[in-house]
Design an enzyme around this catalytic site. Structure first.
Site: not given
Length: 549
Positions: A11, A105-106
């Protein structure tokens, strides 16, 4: 369950805000909030400095401004973030073929499937190397969680924030989970959390002690059973590399409720075109057209129509959305509109009747436009009749979203694609009437310069001062800070919004290429584009960055 912590969850830390801080030296260490700047905008991401004031994701922007009045408030640049995300995802795919992205983003990674880790020590080494590679390539930090399951890996990465790594050793899972609040578990939102609290259950340990029968009685068989399994640290879900797209949709929230029925129809048509473009970009077609309308009183209505076969034809989708709109009462005003397509397929079965009707309508509009244009303005009377139509006016394909005024011309949606978005008088690229003169064309160019909108945070270049970014705009002026990712904090200068020497620019690489690296360390970012969906820019005339250094 696995016996080694070989599921990794990455993350990125405050991704959008961190990317903006990396690109803008003067904002490093300062409170930065990224999101929709209009009165109905929401926070997409807040930097850790802004979080100290209580600002967090999904908070109304008005509340964020009250909590952190001196923060820098920026419009999102999704194409910029997407390019950085692509760099990160490439690093993850070097570790394993099983990478499951959850957002820009993860992502989850199955290290065992990639053969890069079989035990605890190897998994930790891979996680540390990944964090170092991400910092080297992008200049940004990410937090890593390692565990035997997806649920635990995600919890571990959350506990490791910011810029950390946490490995949950097999056999210690229940001990770690026991003191955590029930909201830690996926699927437990505010409503479920309150329901459990009223039953005297506030921690994961108490959830496990309550037993499956009690949880099923409180929450139902499916939800209660799954929560009990998670409280015992059981999660058998595999990492899935590919997810099937179920639908494609776009929606916009408006700063001011729309009351004019004609304007509502034009917005629905515009959203339908954007939706079809996304559908085509994804290589899909669809059978079911969905219209979403949120009215002035926050009541939300959805209407749908299923076609005889899947289509990716914009005329067909526009016609279907327009038919659906006829069944919705918008008298009191509309605050949000959305158009979606579901029932996706990889082929099309065109509705020839709808295509013929759409072509006939287009020809009728073209004929009306020739006879109805305003004399000497070079505008099309049909699309230009509605003053105040929302037009996403860009500077040479770029500067940002804006609340349209009469004189729209060529508009850009959030993905940077051109749309005919209305706008009235002299101004449109490619919107010339039969009687337009050379003087009218020159006036159109001047009007285009005057109507440019500069979104806070977006990149620009000045013919004399070089590269910089928009710090704020309003009252016919735009303030620019001239600095680059590798420079010291730069100086601020103010220009007229129609300054011909100032133009929108592509973002610069966050990390410069090093010798012998073949450019791998550079973040190759694309053109700066505006946010799509519900974000909107700040009201024209008000500065979009408050108290920026």
């Amino acid at each position: 369950m696995r016996t080694a912590p070989t599921i990794l969850h990455l993350d990125m830390d405050a991704f959008y805000a961190s990317a903006e801080q990396a690109a803008k030296p003067s904002l490093r260490g300062k409170a930065v909030v990224v999101g929709g700047l209009g009165p109905r905008g929401v926070v997409a991401t807040a930097s850790y400095e802004a979080r100290r004031f209580g600002v967090h994701s999904a908070m109304p922007m008005g509340q964020a401004r009250r909590l952190a009045p001196n923060a820098a408030y920026l419009v999102p640049r999704f194409s910029f973030y997407r390019q950085i995300s692509d760099q990160v995802m490439r690093l993850l795919r070097e570790l394993s073929p099983l990478v499951e992205p959850l957002s820009l983003d993860e992502a989850f990674v199955d290290l065992e499937a990639g053969g890069v880790a079989a035990d605890e020590a190897a998994a930790r080494a891979v996680g540390e190397r990944l964090r170092a590679d991400i910092l080297r390539v992008t200049g940004l930090s990410g937090s890593v969680g390692l565990a035997v399951s997806k649920m635990l890996a995600k919890i571990a990465s959350e506990q490791a924030k910011p810029d950390g790594l946490l490995l949950i050793s097999p056999g210690t899972e229940r001990e770690l989970l026991a003191p955590m609040t029930v909201r830690t578990l996926p699927g437990v939102g505010p409503a479920t959390g309150d329901h459990l609290r009223r039953a005297g259950i506030t921690t994961v340990g108490e959830l496990a002690e309550a037993g499956e029968d009690e949880l099923v009685r409180l929450l139902g068989k499916a939800h209660g059973g799954s929560l009990y399994a998670m409280a015992l640290a059981r999660d058998e879900r595999p990492v899935v590399a590919e997810r099937d797209t179920k639908s494609v949709s776009v929606e916009d929230t408006y700063d001011v409720d729309i009351h004019d029925r004609v304007r509502v129809r034009m917005e629905v048509a515009r959203l339908a075109d954007r939706c079809v473009q996304r559908l085509r970009d994804a290589g899909h077609s669809g059978r079911t057209i969905v219209l979403k309308v949120r009215r002035f009183d926050f009541s939300t209505l959805t209407r749908s129509e299923t076609l005889r076969g899947p289509t990716d034809d914009p005329g067909v989708v526009r016609e279907a959305a327009a038919r659906l709109l006829e069944s919705v009462d918008t008298t009191g005003g509309v605050r949000l509109l959305g158009v979606g397509v579901s029932g996706l397929a990889d082929y099309t079965q065109e509705d020839l009747f709808a295509q013929a009707q759409a072509q006939a309508d287009a020809e009728a509009e073209a004929e009306a436009g020739v006879g109805g244009g305003v004399a000497g303005t070079g505008a099309e009377g049909v699309v230009g009749a509605e003053a105040g139509v929302r037009a996403d006016v860009g500077a040479q394909g770029g500067a940002g979203l804006g609340t349209g005024e009469a004189g729209g011309g060529e508009a850009l949606d959030g993905d940077g694609r051109g749309e005919a978005a209305g706008g009235g008088e002299a101004g449109g690229e490619g919107a010339s009437g039969d009687g337009a003169s050379g003087d009218a064309a020159g006036g159109a160019e001047s009007a285009s310069l005057a109507e440019r909108r500069w979104s806070a945070g977006h990149d620009v270049r000045h013919a004399v001062h070089g590269a910089g970014w928009v710090q704020g705009s309003g009252l016919g002026r735009v303030t620019v800070r001239f600095e680059t990712p590798g420079s010291a904090p730069g100086r601020v200068r103010t220009f007229r919004t129609d300054d011909p020497e100032l133009e929108a620019s592509d973002p610069l690489p966050l990390v410069a290429s090093g010798p012998g690296e073949g450019g791998r360390a550079a973040v190759e970012v694309g053109a700066a584009e505006d946010a799509v969906g519900t974000w909107e820019p700040g009201v024209a005339g008000a500065p979009e960055v408050s108290g920026a250094p």
